[in-house]
Design a protein around this motif. Structure first.
Motif, PDB file in Angstrom:
ATOM      1  N   ILE A 144       0.832  -1.213   0.000  1.00 24.33           N
ATOM      2  CA  ILE A 144       0.000   0.000   0.000  1.00 24.33           C
ATOM      3  C   ILE A 144       0.862   1.256   0.000  1.00 24.33           C
ATOM      4  O   ILE A 144       0.365   2.364  -0.039  1.00 24.33           O
ATOM      5  N   GLN A 145       2.176   1.077   0.056  1.00 28.53           N
ATOM      6  CA  GLN A 145       3.085   2.224   0.056  1.00 28.53           C
ATOM      7  C   GLN A 145       3.231   2.793  -1.367  1.00 28.53           C
ATOM      8  O   GLN A 145       2.931   2.110  -2.341  1.00 28.53           O
ATOM      9  N   PRO A 146       3.718   4.041  -1.493  1.00 25.67           N
ATOM     10  CA  PRO A 146       3.720   4.700  -2.801  1.00 25.67           C
ATOM     11  C   PRO A 146       4.706   4.102  -3.805  1.00 25.67           C
ATOM     12  O   PRO A 146       5.692   3.478  -3.423  1.00 25.67           O
ATOM     13  N   SER A 147       4.428   4.350  -5.077  1.00 29.42           N
ATOM     14  CA  SER A 147       5.252   3.798  -6.145  1.00 29.42           C
ATOM     15  C   SER A 147       5.010   4.591  -7.420  1.00 29.42           C
ATOM     16  O   SER A 147       4.045   5.357  -7.505  1.00 29.42           O
ATOM     17  N   GLN A 148       5.901   4.414  -8.376  1.00 33.20           N
ATOM     18  CA  GLN A 148       5.685   4.993  -9.712  1.00 33.20           C
ATOM     19  C   GLN A 148       5.831   3.904 -10.759  1.00 33.20           C
ATOM     20  O   GLN A 148       6.330   4.139 -11.851  1.00 33.20           O
ATOM     21  N   ALA A 149       5.414   2.709 -10.398  1.00 35.59           N
ATOM     22  CA  ALA A 149       5.640   1.557 -11.273  1.00 35.59           C
ATOM     23  C   ALA A 149       4.538   1.382 -12.318  1.00 35.59           C
ATOM     24  O   ALA A 149       4.584   0.429 -13.091  1.00 35.59           O
ATOM     25  N   ASP A 150       3.570   2.300 -12.344  1.00 39.20           N
ATOM     26  CA  ASP A 150       2.485   2.167 -13.324  1.00 39.20           C
ATOM     27  C   ASP A 150       2.590   3.213 -14.435  1.00 39.20           C
ATOM     28  O   ASP A 150       1.593   3.579 -15.051  1.00 39.20           O
ATOM     29  N   GLY A 155       9.431  -1.029  -4.032  1.00 41.21           N
ATOM     30  CA  GLY A 155       8.878  -1.648  -2.831  1.00 41.21           C
ATOM     31  C   GLY A 155       8.116  -0.700  -1.930  1.00 41.21           C
ATOM     32  O   GLY A 155       7.751  -1.052  -0.819  1.00 41.21           O
ATOM     33  N   GLY A 156       7.881   0.520  -2.380  1.00 38.50           N
ATOM     34  CA  GLY A 156       7.178   1.483  -1.536  1.00 38.50           C
ATOM     35  C   GLY A 156       8.111   2.518  -0.933  1.00 38.50           C
ATOM     36  O   GLY A 156       7.669   3.427  -0.249  1.00 38.50           O
ATOM     37  N   PHE A 157       9.427   2.383  -1.186  1.00 40.04           N
ATOM     38  CA  PHE A 157      10.371   3.375  -0.672  1.00 40.04           C
ATOM     39  C   PHE A 157      10.351   4.628  -1.526  1.00 40.04           C
ATOM     40  O   PHE A 157      10.282   4.552  -2.752  1.00 40.04           O
ATOM     41  N   VAL A 158      10.424   5.772  -0.859  1.00 40.69           N
ATOM     42  CA  VAL A 158      10.601   7.041  -1.564  1.00 40.69           C
ATOM     43  C   VAL A 158      12.061   7.421  -1.335  1.00 40.69           C
ATOM     44  O   VAL A 158      12.505   7.460  -0.191  1.00 40.69           O
ATOM     45  N   PRO A 159      12.826   7.664  -2.400  1.00 37.09           N
ATOM     46  CA  PRO A 159      14.231   7.991  -2.172  1.00 37.09           C
ATOM     47  C   PRO A 159      14.370   9.313  -1.428  1.00 37.09           C
ATOM     48  O   PRO A 159      13.572  10.230  -1.623  1.00 37.09           O
ATOM     49  N   GLY A 160      15.376   9.420  -0.595  1.00 34.32           N
ATOM     50  CA  GLY A 160      15.631  10.668   0.117  1.00 34.32           C
ATOM     51  C   GLY A 160      16.544  11.560  -0.713  1.00 34.32           C
ATOM     52  O   GLY A 160      17.263  11.081  -1.590  1.00 34.32           O
ATOM     53  N   PRO A 161      16.527  12.880  -0.447  1.00 36.60           N
ATOM     54  CA  PRO A 161      17.383  13.801  -1.214  1.00 36.60           C
ATOM     55  C   PRO A 161      18.873  13.427  -1.118  1.00 36.60           C
ATOM     56  O   PRO A 161      19.609  13.584  -2.086  1.00 36.60           O
ATOM     57  N   GLU A 162      19.297  12.910   0.047  1.00 43.12           N
ATOM     58  CA  GLU A 162      20.713  12.561   0.236  1.00 43.12           C
ATOM     59  C   GLU A 162      21.138  11.442  -0.709  1.00 43.12           C
ATOM     60  O   GLU A 162      22.247  11.467  -1.243  1.00 43.12           O
TER      61      GLU A 162
END
Lengths: 213, 351
Positions: free
Chosen positions: B114-120, B333-340
């Motif tokens: 249910i975590q966010p993604s841009q896989a679609d 997997g639902g991870f949002v990358p961090g700016p770092e």
């Protein structure tokens, strides 16, 4: 007349409730950190009882709590992929293992419903139930709306009563001095209508998107 | 108008009601449930109908029927639910009907997370159903843009006779930001359309709404007409935003939530003296090819950041005709990358 400037009480049990998105989690995180630093109690537990919100919840702050020596009690399902409203938290154990317990409840009457199950235990304590209000959130833009929602929350929580109000009115990153000042008459009106005191408690912003540096 | 704090999902629903959306049909799925919840509590008080269908397939076919009458309607879902809707979306497109479809991406494949993604991205830009099909896809990056694009989507869907997709993700749906809304047109009567199957009382020829065209000549003609409209859409509505690209050695391309992180990473890189610019497609279909080429005029390298294994990167490669080295950074997997993390990647690119 409204009552203001109340500070955090010595209740062993603090329940944080309010409208979905009012800022309950941010308040709960601040409260846990404050108690850890300023109260003499060593054993502080924060419990995430949110069964309605999938993101931006107390369980997101696992590392912060671990680093601060605060115990985090969450349902096994929190932050997983299972969007089931299941809760397997042992409230008696959480209470017996800590000197202060903060419960962060899900928003609205739907989120407060989980309290119903625990209310027989909670009512054995001199609990504090804080209602977080934000007049920049839709559905609680007027004092009348905020009070009506508070009554709904009390009803669905198994007869628990709000004891204090916390004015958390803000506009996210666009919060200005004016935004906060404008909210004061609203908060005072909620206090007047309910006869409940407003809590004076400064908060830092912990709940924010990853890109906000 | 005074700004209020809203979740992306709630804001989309309010924007739709204000735009004169009269029917919302949907089926629950996290992380977009607030759209349906908001609609169910409010649309009936403002002249509309909320209906929770028996399934996503039921909901999209209700949209098909509703759109055929010329009534403004919307549905929303998340990844697995959008998959179920794609057959219906293809029928709606084949029948040249307007509709607004909000896709709030979550991690996949399958039930995923249910975590966010841009896989679609592929699904939205390439495969919103079977057949020769291109649909306009808007990719908001803030709650305010979710509002503005929803409002615009209803107009464009009717102008170009096509489903219009709002491609958001769980983070945009769940996060709260201050928003303001335009006029409230919920009480205004909708437009009437010459093509609508809205009852003719024997006063005109009947209108037939169908995607079935058994004669090859007829089908080819309808596909050509639809693509001609898409070309016109491309000319008039392709949109992108380039920031600090004029002197950029590295252009970082990202859309939606990922582009918010990329902006922060750019600021960090600039403060270290690394010349970074950002490019954000606002329409991902049609992809803003010309604008990207323009943004990369002086760039030595391009970095694409997505919350997927890399899908938009194909459009970037095609737009740049493989003339620049293109690198990729993604989380799944639902991870949002961090700016770092992105800054670290930029530092390693050595230009």
């Amino acid at each position: 007349m409204y009552i203001k400037n109340e500070t955090v009480s010595n209740s062993r049990l603090t329940i944080v409730t309010g409208h979905y998105g009012a800022g309950k989690t941010n308040f709960a995180v601040n409260l846990a950190l404050y108690l850890k630093e300023n109260a003499r109690d060593d054993l502080i537990t924060i419990a995430d009882l949110d069964i309605v919100n999938p993101y931006f919840r107390t369980a997101d702050f696992k590392k912060l709590f671990a680093d601060s020596g605060i115990r985090l009690a969450v349902s096994d399902f929190a932050n997983g992929s299972l969007d089931v409203p299941a809760l397997n938290l042992d409230m008696r154990a959480a209470l017996s293992q800590s000197e202060r317990l903060i419960i962060d409840v899900g928003g609205d009457p739907e989120g407060a419903r989980v309290l119903g199950r625990f209310s027989p235990i909670i009512r054995q304590f001199d609990y504090e139930m804080i209602y977080v209000i934000n007049c920049r959130r839709y559905l609680t833009e007027t004092a009348g709306q905020a009070v009506a929602l508070m009554r709904e929350i009390e009803k669905s929580s198994g007869g628990l009563r709000v004891t204090k109000l916390f004015n958390n009115s803000h506009l996210g990153k666009e919060t200005t001095k004016e935004v906060i000042e404008e909210s004061i008459p609203f908060a005072e009106e909620v206090s007047r209508l309910t006869g409940l005191p407003l809590l004076e408690f400064p908060v830092k912003v912990y709940v924010k998107p990853i890109w906000e540096l | 108008m005074k700004k209020t704090l809203m979740k992306g999902n709630e804001a989309v629903a309010e924007a739709a009601i204000r735009a004169g959306c009269k029917c919302y049909f949907g089926y629950p799925i996290t992380p977009q449930n607030e759209v349906g919840a908001y609609m169910s509590a409010r649309i009936h008080k403002r002249g509309g109908v909320f209906l929770q269908a028996e399934s996503e397939i039921g909901a999209i076919n209700m949209i098909y029927g509703c759109a055929a009458t010329g009534t403004r309607c919307m549905t929303s879902s998340s990844s697995p639910g959008i998959s179920l809707k794609t057959e219906g979306i293809s029928y709606i497109a084949g029948a040249d009907l307007p509709a607004v479809i909000v896709s709030v991406q979550r991690g996949g494949p399958g039930l995923g997370t249910i975590q966010p993604s841009q896989a679609d991205y592929y699904q939205s830009t390439r495969a919103m159903g079977h057949g020769d099909l291109r649909l306009p896809v808007f990719a908001p990056y803030s709650v305010q843009e979710m509002v503005d694009m929803t409002t615009e989507a209803f107009e464009l869907a009717e102008e170009y006779l096509t489903p219009v997709i709002i491609l958001a993700d769980g983070l945009l749906g769940q996060m709260m930001e201050p928003v303001s809304f335009g006029d409230d047109n919920s009480e205004k009567p909708g437009k009437s359309f010459s093509w609508a199957a809205d009852g003719h009382m024997g006063k005109r020829e009947k209108n037939e709404i169908t995607s079935l065209r058994l004669y090859s000549e007829e089908l080819e003609e309808s596909v050509n007409k639809r693509f001609a409209r898409f070309e016109k859409f491309k000319e008039n509505h392709t949109r992108a935003e380039a920031v600090n690209c004029d002197d950029a050695d590295i252009v970082v391309a990202a859309y939606g939530s990922a582009s918010r992180v990329v902006q922060s990473a750019m600021e960090m890189a600039r403060s270290e003296g690394i010349k970074v610019g950002t490019f954000r497609p606002i329409t991902v279909s049609p992809f803003p090819e010309k604008a990207l080429r323009e943004a990369c005029k002086v760039a030595k390298k391009v970095l694409v950041v997505e919350m997927s294994m890399g899908q938009m990167i194909d459009d970037v490669k095609m737009a740049l005709e493989y003339k620049l080295p293109i690198e990729f950074y993604g989380r799944q997997g639902g991870f949002v990358p961090g700016p770092e993390e992105i800054l670290e990647k930029i530092r390693g690119m050595k230009v």
